[in-house]
Design an enzyme around this catalytic site. Structure first.
Site, PDB file in Angstrom:
ATOM      1  N   ASP A   1      55.349  81.343  22.321  1.00  0.00           N
ATOM      2  CA  ASP A   1      55.518  82.668  23.050  1.00  0.00           C
ATOM      3  C   ASP A   1      54.805  84.039  22.375  1.00  0.00           C
ATOM      4  OD1 ASP A   1      57.678  83.876  24.616  1.00  0.00           O
ATOM      5  OD2 ASP A   1      58.785  84.595  23.024  1.00  0.00           O
TER       6      ASP A   1
ATOM      7  N   ASP B   1      56.148  77.823  28.854  1.00  0.00           N
ATOM      8  CA  ASP B   1      55.285  79.044  28.600  1.00  0.00           C
ATOM      9  C   ASP B   1      53.885  78.719  28.156  1.00  0.00           C
ATOM     10  OD1 ASP B   1      57.380  80.377  29.733  1.00  0.00           O
ATOM     11  OD2 ASP B   1      58.012  81.622  27.855  1.00  0.00           O
TER      12      ASP B   1
ATOM     13  N   ASP C   1      69.295  84.542  25.483  1.00  0.00           N
ATOM     14  CA  ASP C   1      67.870  84.918  25.563  1.00  0.00           C
ATOM     15  C   ASP C   1      67.157  85.624  24.356  1.00  0.00           C
ATOM     16  OD1 ASP C   1      67.209  83.582  28.180  1.00  0.00           O
ATOM     17  OD2 ASP C   1      68.333  85.016  29.051  1.00  0.00           O
TER      18      ASP C   1
END
Length: 457
Positions: free
Chosen positions: A116, A154, A304
């Site tokens: 991330d 991601d 989230d």
């Protein structure tokens, strides 16, 4: 364990390549025929945060909605805590439980170095050598049956924090991980990160997938913890597949995360948006030759990292997603819940499903399939209507001495031991003539026999 989830970038990009495809292309085919390369029921994790919350809060006003529309459904298990010494046992325990239930587990691997880009879900392996050690250990626990692996969300769509050398190293690491997993279990279905339809263009996504070794994988996944409509993701996926075909990479398919895309799109952070809804219920029965499955990769109700701690289960979020959403289809009932402790990795239920025909007149019949292990069991019950449809039903099950029901799904139980009665919930009480629906329960001790008593309400 608490799983962190990454922030979802939704930067506007050119999606001209996906324009013009129709929504109808993602609709189910006549009869709901399966398409793609996957077939079979998906695994419902009995130790997920939502299942634990429902069990601990039966009196909460939100519990019934969350239980029936979220906890009843199969979701991914995230492998996000870096510990090479336990990677094999964690994988083997999860896969073994799914195998025993004769269902397909969905495993989201989230261990890549510099995860991330240091954002809300930072972490992962300290370096890529240690990453490969973790992958090797994890792969030894995958068994030899079908498993679905969502590899490094991601990791390819988000590269802004990496220089060219680091990007090359990451691509090699993901390619090696894919081949390691496929070598350990040739039946593993491995999918690589393709972001989502409002992030990178289809051509750029295809280039990144090729660089990361998608030729060794089964395809790619999109929309994890984002909210783009399924039709948009399917259109985007077709454009990515077309671009890959132009590179000489054929036969790749898509899986789409539909866990929260049934309502409004817009800002990525689900913690602060009450317009979201759960989307398509998880299934491998997509009716689209390009799409292997609609999955709930991001568990609905887990935050989230905006208003709540990333990865924490929040019942108000779950209720907001589920309230007002359609009920699960009665023709594809929620999958059987497996044990809370890992059962042996021996396969099938110890009690064969009976072949009792539907009753000739009014009323209903019930048949029970038991999956027994040392100290506990799960039971899947099939309710079949007679010549007249049902507007409600009650199934009575006699448990052996010492056995007790600990949880049930798609039914309400009265009592926990001895003679236990199960009644339908809101979405599966109406059963057409000679049609069937299912519910299940889990318990300690020895499971019941293969038959039960059914009565129309």
């Amino acid at each position: 364990m608490a799983i962190l989830f990454r922030r979802r970038r939704s930067a506007a990009v050119s999606v001209a390549a996906v324009a013009g495809a129709t929504v109808a292309a993602v609709c189910m085919t006549a009869g709901g025929a399966s398409a793609g390369t996957l077939s079979g029921p998906l695994y419902r994790d009995p130790s997920s945060a939502v299942v634990r919350w429902v069990a601990a809060n039966p009196g909460d006003s939100r519990a019934a909605v969350i239980r029936d529309k979220i906890a009843s459904q199969p979701q991914a298990r995230w492998f996000a805590n870096f510990n090479p010494s336990t990677a094999q046992s964690e994988a083997a325990s999860f896969v073994g439980a799914a195998n025993a239930a004769q269902q397909i587990p969905v495993m989201a691997v989230y261990q890549i170095t510099n995860r991330d880009c240091g954002g809300a879900s930072a972490g992962g392996a300290p370096d890529l050598n240690q990453y490969q050690t973790w992958v090797s250990n994890f792969s030894r626990g995958l068994g030899n049956r079908t498993v679905i692996i969502i590899l490094e969300t991601d990791s390819l769509a988000l590269l802004t924090c990496l220089n060219s050398n680091e990007i090359n190293a990451r691509n090699q690491a993901i390619s090696t991980a894919t081949r390691t997993m496929k070598s350990a279990n040739p039946n593993a279905k491995v999918y690589l990160d393709a972001g989502h339809s409002t992030w990178n263009s289809a051509n750029e996504t295809a280039n990144r997938l090729r660089a990361a070794g998608v030729q060794y994988a089964d395809g790619f996944f999109t929309n994890v913890s984002n909210y783009n409509p399924t039709s948009s993701e399917a259109n985007f996926g077709r454009s990515v597949i077309s671009a890959l075909n132009g590179m000489g990479i054929s036969g790749k398919r898509q899986v789409i995360d539909t866990s929260r895309n049934g309502g409004a799109s817009g800002d990525w952070c689900g913690d602060d948006n009450t317009d979201r809804r759960i989307g398509q219920y998880p299934t491998t029965n997509t009716g689209d030759n390009n799409i292997d499955a609609y999955l709930w990769v991001k568990p609905p109700g887990e935050a989230d990292g905006c208003r709540y701690t990333a990865g924490s289960f929040q019942p108000d979020l779950a209720f907001s997603l589920a309230n007002g959403a359609p009920n699960p289809p009665t023709t594809t009932p929620p999958t059987t819940a497996p044990p809370t402790t890992a059962p042996p990795t021996t396969a099938p239920p110890t009690t064969a499903p009976p072949t009792t025909p539907p009753p000739a007149g009014n009323g209903c019949t019930a048949s029970v399939t038991v999956n027994q292990w040392s100290g506990g069991f799960t039971a899947d019950v099939k309710v079949t209507a007679g010549d007249t449809g049902l507007n409600g039903w009650t199934v009575t099950v006699n448990l052996p001495g010492g056995a007790a029901v600990t949880s049930a799904w798609s039914a309400q139980n009265s009592g926990t031991s001895g003679t236990v009665r199960f009644t339908n919930v809101s979405y599966n009480g109406q059963v057409g003539a000679r049609q069937s629906t299912n519910f299940g329960f889990q318990g300690t001790g020895t499971g019941p026999g293969s038959t039960a008593t059914c009565a129309a309400s």
